[in-house]
Design a protein around this motif. Sequence first.
Motif, PDB file in Angstrom:
ATOM      1  N   VAL A  13       0.823  -1.207   0.000  1.00 54.74           N
ATOM      2  CA  VAL A  13       0.000   0.000   0.000  1.00 54.74           C
ATOM      3  C   VAL A  13       0.859   1.259   0.000  1.00 54.74           C
ATOM      4  O   VAL A  13       0.530   2.249  -0.663  1.00 54.74           O
ATOM      5  CB  VAL A  13      -0.983  -0.007   1.196  1.00 54.74           C
ATOM      6  CG1 VAL A  13      -1.771   1.284   1.262  1.00 54.74           C
ATOM      7  CG2 VAL A  13      -1.933  -1.193   1.085  1.00 54.74           C
ATOM      8  N   THR A  14       1.961   1.244   0.679  1.00 55.49           N
ATOM      9  CA  THR A  14       2.850   2.410   0.723  1.00 55.49           C
ATOM     10  C   THR A  14       3.335   2.759  -0.679  1.00 55.49           C
ATOM     11  O   THR A  14       3.286   3.921  -1.095  1.00 55.49           O
ATOM     12  CB  THR A  14       4.046   2.143   1.666  1.00 55.49           C
ATOM     13  OG1 THR A  14       3.539   1.818   2.955  1.00 55.49           O
ATOM     14  CG2 THR A  14       4.955   3.344   1.745  1.00 55.49           C
ATOM     15  N   ARG A  15       3.795   1.755  -1.434  1.00 52.90           N
ATOM     16  CA  ARG A  15       4.254   1.974  -2.806  1.00 52.90           C
ATOM     17  C   ARG A  15       3.107   2.464  -3.686  1.00 52.90           C
ATOM     18  O   ARG A  15       3.275   3.394  -4.480  1.00 52.90           O
ATOM     19  CB  ARG A  15       4.844   0.688  -3.388  1.00 52.90           C
ATOM     20  CG  ARG A  15       5.360   0.851  -4.827  1.00 52.90           C
ATOM     21  CD  ARG A  15       5.776  -0.474  -5.465  1.00 52.90           C
ATOM     22  NE  ARG A  15       4.730  -1.476  -5.479  1.00 52.90           N
ATOM     23  CZ  ARG A  15       3.679  -1.507  -6.329  1.00 52.90           C
ATOM     24  NH1 ARG A  15       3.539  -0.574  -7.228  1.00 52.90           N
ATOM     25  NH2 ARG A  15       2.793  -2.472  -6.272  1.00 52.90           N
ATOM     26  N   ILE A  16       1.937   1.889  -3.529  1.00 58.50           N
ATOM     27  CA  ILE A  16       0.775   2.280  -4.328  1.00 58.50           C
ATOM     28  C   ILE A  16       0.389   3.731  -4.041  1.00 58.50           C
ATOM     29  O   ILE A  16       0.105   4.505  -4.961  1.00 58.50           O
ATOM     30  CB  ILE A  16      -0.411   1.319  -4.086  1.00 58.50           C
ATOM     31  CG1 ILE A  16      -0.078  -0.070  -4.657  1.00 58.50           C
ATOM     32  CG2 ILE A  16      -1.700   1.871  -4.697  1.00 58.50           C
ATOM     33  CD1 ILE A  16      -1.058  -1.156  -4.289  1.00 58.50           C
ATOM     34  N   ARG A  17       0.415   4.127  -2.775  1.00 54.59           N
ATOM     35  CA  ARG A  17       0.107   5.521  -2.420  1.00 54.59           C
ATOM     36  C   ARG A  17       1.116   6.487  -3.040  1.00 54.59           C
ATOM     37  O   ARG A  17       0.738   7.540  -3.567  1.00 54.59           O
ATOM     38  CB  ARG A  17       0.102   5.679  -0.904  1.00 54.59           C
ATOM     39  CG  ARG A  17      -1.103   5.069  -0.240  1.00 54.59           C
ATOM     40  CD  ARG A  17      -1.022   5.234   1.274  1.00 54.59           C
ATOM     41  NE  ARG A  17      -2.160   4.580   1.895  1.00 54.59           N
ATOM     42  CZ  ARG A  17      -2.155   4.128   3.125  1.00 54.59           C
ATOM     43  NH1 ARG A  17      -1.078   4.275   3.895  1.00 54.59           N
ATOM     44  NH2 ARG A  17      -3.227   3.544   3.626  1.00 54.59           N
ATOM     45  N   GLU A  18       2.391   6.131  -2.976  1.00 48.49           N
ATOM     46  CA  GLU A  18       3.440   6.976  -3.563  1.00 48.49           C
ATOM     47  C   GLU A  18       3.235   7.123  -5.068  1.00 48.49           C
ATOM     48  O   GLU A  18       3.353   8.224  -5.616  1.00 48.49           O
ATOM     49  CB  GLU A  18       4.824   6.399  -3.269  1.00 48.49           C
ATOM     50  CG  GLU A  18       5.254   6.516  -1.826  1.00 48.49           C
ATOM     51  CD  GLU A  18       6.531   5.732  -1.511  1.00 48.49           C
ATOM     52  OE1 GLU A  18       7.135   5.140  -2.436  1.00 48.49           O
ATOM     53  OE2 GLU A  18       6.903   5.702  -0.328  1.00 48.49           O
ATOM     54  N   GLN A  19       2.945   6.018  -5.749  1.00 53.61           N
ATOM     55  CA  GLN A  19       2.724   6.042  -7.199  1.00 53.61           C
ATOM     56  C   GLN A  19       1.479   6.870  -7.546  1.00 53.61           C
ATOM     57  O   GLN A  19       1.471   7.609  -8.527  1.00 53.61           O
ATOM     58  CB  GLN A  19       2.582   4.617  -7.754  1.00 53.61           C
ATOM     59  CG  GLN A  19       3.860   3.818  -7.731  1.00 53.61           C
ATOM     60  CD  GLN A  19       4.911   4.417  -8.656  1.00 53.61           C
ATOM     61  OE1 GLN A  19       4.623   4.787  -9.780  1.00 53.61           O
ATOM     62  NE2 GLN A  19       6.119   4.528  -8.149  1.00 53.61           N
ATOM     63  N   ALA A  20       0.432   6.755  -6.722  1.00 53.90           N
ATOM     64  CA  ALA A  20      -0.805   7.502  -6.971  1.00 53.90           C
ATOM     65  C   ALA A  20      -0.544   9.001  -6.890  1.00 53.90           C
ATOM     66  O   ALA A  20      -1.018   9.772  -7.734  1.00 53.90           O
ATOM     67  CB  ALA A  20      -1.881   7.087  -5.976  1.00 53.90           C
TER      68      ALA A  20
END
Length: 177
Positions: A9-16
Amino acid sequence: MANQFAIDVTRIREQARKHMTEGPVTKTYDADRARIVEVLNDVVATEVVCFLRYSQNAIAATGIDRAQVAAEFREHAGEEMQHALRAAERISQLGDQPDFDPGSLVTRSHTEYVTAEERDLQKMLRENLVAERIVITTYQEIIRWIGDGDPTTRRLMESILEEEEEHADDLNDLLAG
């Protein structure tokens, strides 16, 4: 438990946050966006041509069953225009512009713009049923082609297909009556 599901989720939030200007299309989008837009623009053209044909038929219809058949044609016309607008909205979501150019609608449409001579209700019903069957077949092929690459567009096409099948059923009932 060999194949456990996990999300970073951390990576997904950063990418978003990093790519938020790209709108709803993320890196996990797995389809050829340009080709999807092209196909959807053909759907827009098909639906607008169907709207025009049904509208013309509703106005031109004459005879003893005119009221019932014209009402069905008007209902179908409205639904066809909604299909066109839904496909156009999806094109916009994909970051492109829908093509409503009247000069190319007929050439991009899967169906033909056919009007019945002498305001023949049976011919109108038959021609519209043929058009619905063409749309059903081509939309089924589009859905299979999209597969899992663009689930949102696939679901859109599936919902439009469901209504097109209802149109064909309605027309078939009117022809049998």
